[in-house]
Design an enzyme around this catalytic site. Structure first.
Site, PDB file in Angstrom:
ATOM      1  N   ASP A  26       0.576  -6.702   3.391  1.00  0.00           N
ATOM      2  CA  ASP A  26       0.827  -5.351   2.928  1.00  0.00           C
ATOM      3  C   ASP A  26       1.019  -5.413   1.409  1.00  0.00           C
ATOM      4  OD1 ASP A  26       1.535  -2.624   2.910  1.00  0.00           O
ATOM      5  OD2 ASP A  26       3.648  -3.105   3.184  1.00  0.00           O
ATOM      6  N   ASP A  28       2.785  -2.449  -1.085  1.00  0.00           N
ATOM      7  CA  ASP A  28       4.067  -1.909  -1.558  1.00  0.00           C
ATOM      8  C   ASP A  28       5.224  -2.425  -0.718  1.00  0.00           C
ATOM      9  OD1 ASP A  28       3.438   0.332  -3.665  1.00  0.00           O
ATOM     10  OD2 ASP A  28       1.969   0.601  -2.074  1.00  0.00           O
ATOM     11  N   ASP A 200       6.729  -4.647   5.197  1.00  0.00           N
ATOM     12  CA  ASP A 200       8.121  -4.251   4.987  1.00  0.00           C
ATOM     13  C   ASP A 200       8.522  -2.950   5.672  1.00  0.00           C
ATOM     14  OD1 ASP A 200       6.521  -2.629   3.096  1.00  0.00           O
ATOM     15  OD2 ASP A 200       8.480  -1.974   2.377  1.00  0.00           O
TER      16      ASP A 200
END
Length: 253
Positions: A26, A28, A200
């Site tokens: 991922d 961000d 996240d």
């Protein structure tokens, strides 16, 4: 699989196996720290080079999988030429077949989201295949934003509500990060390798679960419940783990 939000019960990830692992990352909150606004992120100068070198070490089995638009990913990660999946799988590069999908009513939906955010004093994030309203500046507005998003999805059937960190997104129905992993894993560079996914956010949980269920493992970045077996506290630690993989060293958290 049991969700667990206790950092003390989750160890750091083992070292990557360059001959047998496939790495999905991922962007961000994972490779780069979350910023007050999406365009305010800071990308370390050496990050594209690290990704490019690590992709070579993995024989091409490294991909970026993000809710960001493909154009933004390419802009932020100039120098990395590996596969990228944007907009939760609705667009991609480096795939054997195009994934681009233009949902019905896209521009009208985006305008309604922008108007709502402006009238509410919140931040609208334009995405190439959808949009998001951020309430980081006023967390008390979460229920209002969620209600608006669900009402909008009732009218625009090509879109699905996607909760995110301090934001609510509308993304094209039928596209997801775990679905993107399925397609990526069929590419020759990834085929037969152990999937390793790092993310996240709640948007990453299906992909983390997919990696865990298909012989690999997930790495949860930061706090919060997760199906992932492993955890790193911040993007900085993940970047350290990636750099250690380049040097052939185990990353001891």
């Amino acid at each position: 699989m049991i969700l667990d939000d206790s950092p003390q019960t989750k160890p750091g990830p083992p070292a990557l196996n360059p001959y047998g692992d496939a790495l999905f990352l991922d962007f961000d909150g994972c490779l780069v720290e979350i910023a007050p606004t999406p365009d305010a992120i800071k990308v370390p100068d050496d990050l594209p080079h690290v990704l490019q070198e690590l992709a070579a070490r993995l024989n091409g089995a490294l991909a970026i999988v993000s809710g960001r638009s493909l154009h933004e990913l390419e802009t932020f990660l100039q120098g990395f030429d590996g596969p990228m999946v944007g907009s939760h799988g609705a667009e991609a590069r480096g795939m054997t077949a195009p994934m681009a999908h233009q949902p019905v009513g896209l521009s009208d939906l985006q305008q309604e989201m922008a108007d709502f955010a402006s009238q509410s004093g919140l931040l609208y994030e334009h995405k190439s295949h959808g949009g998001a309203v951020h309430f980081r500046s006023d967390p008390t507005r979460q229920a209002q934003v969620e209600g608006f998003a669900h009402a909008l999805a009732e009218r625009y059937r090509d879109f699905t509500v996607q909760p995110a960190k301090m934001a609510v997104e509308l993304r094209p129905t039928g596209f997801s990060k775990d679905g993107a992993l399925v397609l990526l894993s069929e590419l020759s560079a990834f085929e037969g390798r152990r999937p390793v996914y790092a993310g996240d956010d709640t948007t990453d949980e299906p992909a983390l679960a997919w990696a865990e269920a298909n012989g690999g493992f997930g790495i949860k970045i930061g706090a919060g419940e997760s199906v992932a077996r492993f955890r790193l506290p911040e993007p900085q630690q993940l970047r350290g783990w990636l750099s250690a993989a380049l040097e052939g060293e185990a990353w001891d958290v």
